[in-house]
Structure formats: structure tokens, C-alpha cells
Design a protein around this motif. Structure first.
Motif: not given
Length: 236
Positions: A54-69
Motif C-alpha cells: 500500500x505504501x509503495x503504491x501510494x508513492x508511485x501513484x503520487x509520483x506519476x500524478x505529479x508528472x502526468x499533470x
């Protein structure tokens, strides 16, 4: 009108001495394997990390969201960060040490990385017999895994120049990656043609740099493209 017949395209590329090639969905495939179905933790565990899934997915999704925007935003085209740089500033990851950030970055890179099929490697070898080749590609992670994949496919030495966005902080359709490639190659704009599958980033970026473009895709192509093919393999 864009040309699609093999002979017409061959005549067109033979007007140029240098081919600038996009990578993802041009000669590398099955890239950007992100989403809820991906088991990031299975990838991550090979480095012995202690984060929960869960912690790993949260970190990865936050990173991808930052870059995708930011990826489509022209303000960021010439100041686009790498995955590792983003992980270093996110609230979700600021408590992690550098070793843990490296593990997460490597996990993202392995899911971002694609695969070069043998048939496309063969095409690159054929194109290299008649043209100087260069890669101009957007990748969000550091390039080391891509170099390994190019070497595995037996095509690394075919490219005189490789320009990656994560090296230079500029993403297509900025003109800078294209101009950087031309400068490194020591050739004129008129000697080069860009080949890629993104109408906006590959062909639009080439246009911004004053370079001709061949679009890989189906349907109506970008007006600026001097030719259109459905697949890179139709160039040989």
C-alpha cells in the motif's frame, strides 16, 4: 497528401542522410505498464525494500500524478523533472531515505521500460545501412535500463546519438531535444527527418525545430508530416 506506399516512402527517406527516431510505440513496445492491475510490490521486492504494498503504491501513484499533470503543460517542456527528482520532493516520500527512493525509482523505471521485438531490431539494422540513426525519446526515469535493453536487442551501437528527456530536462514537443540531436550529430536540419508515432510530440516537435517528419499511425495524420506509414517496418 501523406504517402503510404513503400516505394514512395523509400524515395522520401532517401532525401535525407539522418533519421531521428522516437522510441516508445515506434520500435519499443509494452512500455508504461502502470495502473491498478500492476503488481509494483513484486518488482520492488527484488531489492529487499521494507515498504508495504500500500505504501509503495501510494508513492508511485503520487509520483506519476505529479508528472502526468505537468507533461502536457508547455511551461514544463524545458524544465521537466526526472522520477527520482520528483520522489525527492513529494510529501508521500520525503520521509524515505535515499536507498528507499532509489528502490522506488527503479521499480517505476522497470514498469516504464518497454521491449524491442526482434523484427524491429532487424529494421533498425537495415535502416542503419543507408542512414545515420539517432534516438530522440521522452523517458521519465534515468536511462540506464533503456541502454541495457538497446544492448540486449543488439541495436545500441546503431545510434550515433541518443537524446533522452531525463538527461536534458526537455520533453517533446519542445524543439530543444531535436536541436540537441542535430548539434551532436553535426548535420544540417535539411539532412534530418524525424520518425515517430506521436503527431503532437514527434511531428509537432520536429516542426518546431524546422525538421521534416514521418508519422507512424493510422487515419488522418498531421498536416506537417511529409509521409505516413502504419508501422516502422514499412520503411524498408
Amino acid at each position: 497528401m501523406p504517402a503510404s506506399a513503400d516505394k514512395t516512402v523509400l524515395r522520401i527517406i532517401d532525401q535525407f542522410t539522418t533519421l531521428l527516431l522516437d522510441m516508445n510505440s515506434t520500435f519499443m513496445f509494452n512500455e508504461d505498464r502502470f495502473g491498478p492491475a500492476e503488481d509494483y510490490h513484486a518488482t520492488y521486492r527484488q531489492w529487499g525494500g521494507a515498504l508495504t504494498p500500500e505504501a509503495l503504491r501510494t508513492a508511485i501513484e503520487a509520483c506519476l500524478a505529479y508528472m502526468e499533470i505537468r507533461y502536457p503543460d508547455p511551461v514544463w517542456h524545458n524544465q521537466f523533472p526526472t522520477v527520482k527528482a520528483v520522489l525527492g520532493i513529494l510529501p508521500e516520500t520525503t520521509a524515505f531515505d535515499l536507498t528507499e527512493l532509489d528502490r522506488i525509482a527503479e521499480t517505476i523505471a522497470l514498469h516504464e521500460l518497454g521491449h524491442i521485438p526482434e523484427s524491429y531490431a532487424d529494421v533498425l539494422h537495415q535502416l542503419a545501412q543507408t542512414h545515420q540513426l539517432a534516438v530522440v525519446a521522452d523517458i521519465w526515469s534515468e536511462k540506464s535500463l533503456w541502454i541495457i535493453e538497446l544492448e540486449r536487442a543488439g541495436v545500441l551501437d546503431l545510434f550515433d546519438v541518443q537524446i533522452y528527456s531525463s538527461d536534458i530536462g526537455s520533453v517533446k514537443p519542445s524543439a530543444k531535444p531535436f536541436l540537441r540531436a542535430i548539434e551532436a550529430l553535426g548535420v544540417s536540419k535539411s539532412a534530418c527527418v524525424m520518425v515517430g508515432d506521436s503527431a503532437r510530440r514527434d511531428i509537432g516537435g520536429a516542426e518546431a525545430a524546422g525538421i521534416a517528419g514521418i508519422w507512424i499511425g493510422k487515419g488522418e495524420g498531421p498536416a506537417y508530416a511529409i509521409a505516413q506509414v502504419e508501422d516502422l517496418r514499412l520503411l524498408v
